[in-house]
Design a protein around this motif. Sequence first.
Motif, short mmCIF file in Angstrom:
data_model
loop_
_atom_site.label_atom_id
_atom_site.label_comp_id
_atom_site.label_asym_id
_atom_site.label_seq_id
_atom_site.Cartn_x
_atom_site.Cartn_y
_atom_site.Cartn_z
N HIS A 31 0.85 -1.19 0.00
CA HIS A 31 0.00 0.00 0.00
C HIS A 31 0.88 1.24 0.00
N SER A 32 0.59 2.19 -0.85
CA SER A 32 1.26 3.48 -0.89
C SER A 32 2.75 3.30 -1.16
N THR A 54 -1.05 -4.21 -5.61
CA THR A 54 -0.72 -2.90 -5.06
C THR A 54 -1.98 -2.09 -4.84
N TYR A 55 -1.94 -1.28 -3.78
CA TYR A 55 -3.08 -0.46 -3.38
C TYR A 55 -2.63 1.00 -3.25
N GLY A 56 -3.20 1.88 -4.05
CA GLY A 56 -2.96 3.30 -3.91
C GLY A 56 -1.52 3.73 -4.07
N VAL A 70 -1.96 -6.88 -10.07
CA VAL A 70 -3.27 -6.27 -9.82
C VAL A 70 -3.02 -4.93 -9.14
N ALA A 71 -3.40 -3.87 -9.82
CA ALA A 71 -3.27 -2.52 -9.26
C ALA A 71 -4.66 -2.05 -8.85
N VAL A 72 -4.82 -1.75 -7.57
CA VAL A 72 -6.10 -1.26 -7.05
C VAL A 72 -5.93 0.23 -6.78
N ARG A 73 -6.77 1.03 -7.43
CA ARG A 73 -6.65 2.48 -7.32
C ARG A 73 -8.00 3.10 -7.04
N HIS A 74 -7.98 4.11 -6.19
CA HIS A 74 -9.17 4.94 -6.00
C HIS A 74 -9.01 6.15 -6.91
N LEU A 75 -10.01 6.42 -7.69
CA LEU A 75 -9.94 7.50 -8.67
C LEU A 75 -9.79 8.87 -8.01
N ASP A 120 -7.56 1.73 5.35
CA ASP A 120 -8.90 1.21 5.61
C ASP A 120 -9.79 1.31 4.37
N ALA A 121 -9.67 2.40 3.62
CA ALA A 121 -10.46 2.55 2.40
C ALA A 121 -10.05 1.49 1.37
N TYR A 122 -8.76 1.20 1.28
CA TYR A 122 -8.31 0.17 0.34
C TYR A 122 -8.68 -1.23 0.82
N ARG A 123 -8.71 -1.45 2.12
CA ARG A 123 -9.17 -2.75 2.63
C ARG A 123 -10.62 -2.99 2.21
#
Length: 194
Positions: A31-32, A54-56, A70-75, A120-123
């Motif tokens: 993360h990050s 990866t997260y964020g 797998v890339a997980v991103r919040h727009l 927490d948001a990425y979880r």
Amino acid sequence: GRQHAASEAAVAAALADARAEPGDSVELFGHSQGDMAASYVALSEDYDVPLLVTYGGPVQADVGEATLSVAVRHLDDPVSALAGGGYAAGVGAAGSFVATRETPGTLASGQGPIGPHRLDAYRETAVMLDASSDPRMRGVHDRLGELARAGSVEVFTYSAARENEVLPSASYARGGGEPTPTLPYGAARGGGLP
């Protein structure tokens, strides 16, 4: 020469504690800044990395064909935006993908500008993705199949901090209340674990 971050030292410590040897199979999650450290390990070719999640993160590594990425991103995550959008279709093994969503954690809702970036948001996003019927998740589940059959799994969380680091106040980091705990920058599981 390249300067190494404390988060990279934390990932190296995690791999050493797991008794991972060069060439061992290691699944990496970050993360990050942990995204950057995990990506660096995946690109180093020191380990067989069948899965990188990866997260964020502010980067997206162009990993080889043996790594499902797998890339997980919040727009609405300003840190994830530093990746400049990353790769639109994912990189790495066939089936690699980018998963995105916009979170409810915005400045207007009182979460602050960094709300969408919080672990927490990425979880929450990871739980939603794992429970989804998205067929792209089959590759992730296949790669983690050995863990699903394990009798037990040990989890260790590592943190990294700079010396003389000034942490944000609790009221800024969480909108009041309890102080923010130090977040793990990266986690890894080595092939030597039971």
